[in-house]
Each structure stands twice: as C-alpha cells, then as structure tokens.
Write an enzyme that holds these catalytic residues in place. Structure first.
Site, PDB file in Angstrom:
ATOM      1  N   CYS A  99     -63.064  72.514  33.799  1.00  0.00           N
ATOM      2  CA  CYS A  99     -62.711  71.382  34.659  1.00  0.00           C
ATOM      3  C   CYS A  99     -61.196  71.233  34.697  1.00  0.00           C
ATOM      4  O   CYS A  99     -60.540  71.321  33.657  1.00  0.00           O
ATOM      5  CB  CYS A  99     -63.354  70.108  34.117  1.00  0.00           C
ATOM      6  SG  CYS A  99     -63.033  68.640  35.094  1.00  0.00           S
ATOM      7  N   HIS A 141     -71.501  69.353  39.205  1.00  0.00           N
ATOM      8  CA  HIS A 141     -70.347  69.058  38.347  1.00  0.00           C
ATOM      9  C   HIS A 141     -69.402  68.085  39.055  1.00  0.00           C
ATOM     10  O   HIS A 141     -68.988  67.072  38.481  1.00  0.00           O
ATOM     11  CB  HIS A 141     -69.625  70.371  38.014  1.00  0.00           C
ATOM     12  CG  HIS A 141     -68.340  70.204  37.282  1.00  0.00           C
ATOM     13  ND1 HIS A 141     -68.176  70.611  35.983  1.00  0.00           N
ATOM     14  CD2 HIS A 141     -67.135  69.696  37.669  1.00  0.00           C
ATOM     15  CE1 HIS A 141     -66.934  70.352  35.594  1.00  0.00           C
ATOM     16  NE2 HIS A 141     -66.284  69.793  36.607  1.00  0.00           N
ATOM     17  N   GLU A 142     -69.064  68.393  40.308  1.00  0.00           N
ATOM     18  CA  GLU A 142     -68.133  67.532  41.048  1.00  0.00           C
ATOM     19  C   GLU A 142     -68.747  66.166  41.334  1.00  0.00           C
ATOM     20  O   GLU A 142     -68.057  65.145  41.291  1.00  0.00           O
ATOM     21  CB  GLU A 142     -67.671  68.210  42.339  1.00  0.00           C
ATOM     22  CG  GLU A 142     -66.890  69.493  42.141  1.00  0.00           C
ATOM     23  CD  GLU A 142     -65.701  69.371  41.194  1.00  0.00           C
ATOM     24  OE1 GLU A 142     -65.085  68.285  41.118  1.00  0.00           O
ATOM     25  OE2 GLU A 142     -65.383  70.357  40.511  1.00  0.00           O
ATOM     26  N   HIS A 145     -68.298  63.660  38.636  1.00  0.00           N
ATOM     27  CA  HIS A 145     -67.018  62.944  38.669  1.00  0.00           C
ATOM     28  C   HIS A 145     -67.124  61.655  39.476  1.00  0.00           C
ATOM     29  O   HIS A 145     -66.490  60.650  39.134  1.00  0.00           O
ATOM     30  CB  HIS A 145     -65.918  63.822  39.277  1.00  0.00           C
ATOM     31  CG  HIS A 145     -65.377  64.848  38.359  1.00  0.00           C
ATOM     32  ND1 HIS A 145     -64.663  64.541  37.217  1.00  0.00           N
ATOM     33  CD2 HIS A 145     -65.420  66.203  38.414  1.00  0.00           C
ATOM     34  CE1 HIS A 145     -64.302  65.653  36.614  1.00  0.00           C
ATOM     35  NE2 HIS A 145     -64.754  66.679  37.319  1.00  0.00           N
TER      36      HIS A 145
END
Length: 177
Positions: A99, A141-142, A145
C-alpha cells in the site's frame, strides 16, 4: 495535474469514512487526474482519494500488467466513483498486498476471489462488471480505504504491530538520511 502528498499510516485521516460523490464534474476530474499522476509517480497500481487527503468515494486503478516493445508499462487507467461490491464468491484468493500509505511493507491478505461491482466512471456513466484476479483484489483493497480500513487491519495483531514497527523504523531512517 499535480502530484499530491500521499498520507502514510498512522495518519488518522486514513481512518476517515469517505462520503459519496454528489456530482461528476470538472473539479472531480481534476482530482482524478492528480490521483493518476500521484499513483504513477509513487509508483503504485491503485489509489483512493482519502490517501491524498480527500474523503470522497473515488479510486483509481491501473494494473499495468502489459509492456510495449520497449518494455514500458502499457497503461489501462480505470476510475471507480461511488463503487459498490456485491455477490462475492465463497472461494478466496491470497495476494501479497502492499500500500502506498504503508510504504515498503507487504503481507498476504485473503479476500473473495471473484466479486461483482458497480460504479460510475469519470464521465458519470454507470458500469457493472464481474471481476477476478488481481483487479478484484485491488478493487477490494482500495474500497477498504473508503471505509477507513488499511490492508494491515486484515492481519493478526502481532503481524500488524510488526509492520507498524518496520514502517516507523523506515520513516526514521528516511528522516536521518
């Protein structure tokens, strides 16, 4: 276009839950252009707006899995505005994730192997697609966020603490250099 500062853990702003985008306009497109420039400069394959301090549900991805005849990555930029995931597979896959907000740290994370997603692009057009492989992992994953979640939150407490200690040691070494 401009390269923006990427927030690094443990910056508390990374824990902010991002808000939906109300309008796809030129201001948003300028942010998206900055995000791509920042991501390519880092370099990385994905970036959420919150990582550059903007708590909006926007992310950019470019896996750059192919190269041209000169060995340069072929860009396939993708924009995801207000993305939603649904119907994840029971089958899981494991990727060694990194990341830009947790620089130079990597760990294996297990996520659904196949997902379905819907989102808007930078023109405001609606999309819906079945995703698998690295793209599915990167999108998950994004999207974490956008909820204030880092990939290290998927690790055991011991592994997470080890990563954070390594991150702090690397930060001190960069400052000393």
């Amino acid at each position: 276009m401009a390269i923006r500062l990427i927030l690094e853990a443990p910056d508390p702003r990374l824990r902010t839950i991002s808000t939906p985008v109300e309008a796809v306009d030129d201001e948003l497109r300028a942010l998206i252009a900055d995000m791509f420039e920042t991501m390519y400069d880092a370099p990385g394959i994905g970036l959420a707006a919150i990582q550059v301090g903007v708590p909006k549900r926007v992310l950019v991805i470019d896996l750059q899995e192919e190269e041209d005849a000169e060995g340069k990555p072929i860009r396939h930029p993708r924009v995801f505005i207000n993305p939603e995931l649904f119907d994840p597979s029971e089958e899981q896959s494991v990727y060694n994730e990194g990341c830009l907000s947790v620089p130079e740290q990597y760990a294996e994370v297990e996520r659904p192997a196949v997902i379905h997603a819907r989102w808007l692009d930078e023109q405001g057009a609606k999309h819906e697609e079945r995703l698998e492989g690295l793209l599915a992992t990167c999108l998950q994953h994004e999207m974490d966020h956008l909820e204030g979640i880092l990939f290290i939150d998927h690790l055991s407490r011991l592994k997470r603490e080890m990563v954070m200690k390594k991150l702090e040691k690397a930060r001190r070494a960069r400052k000393a250099a």
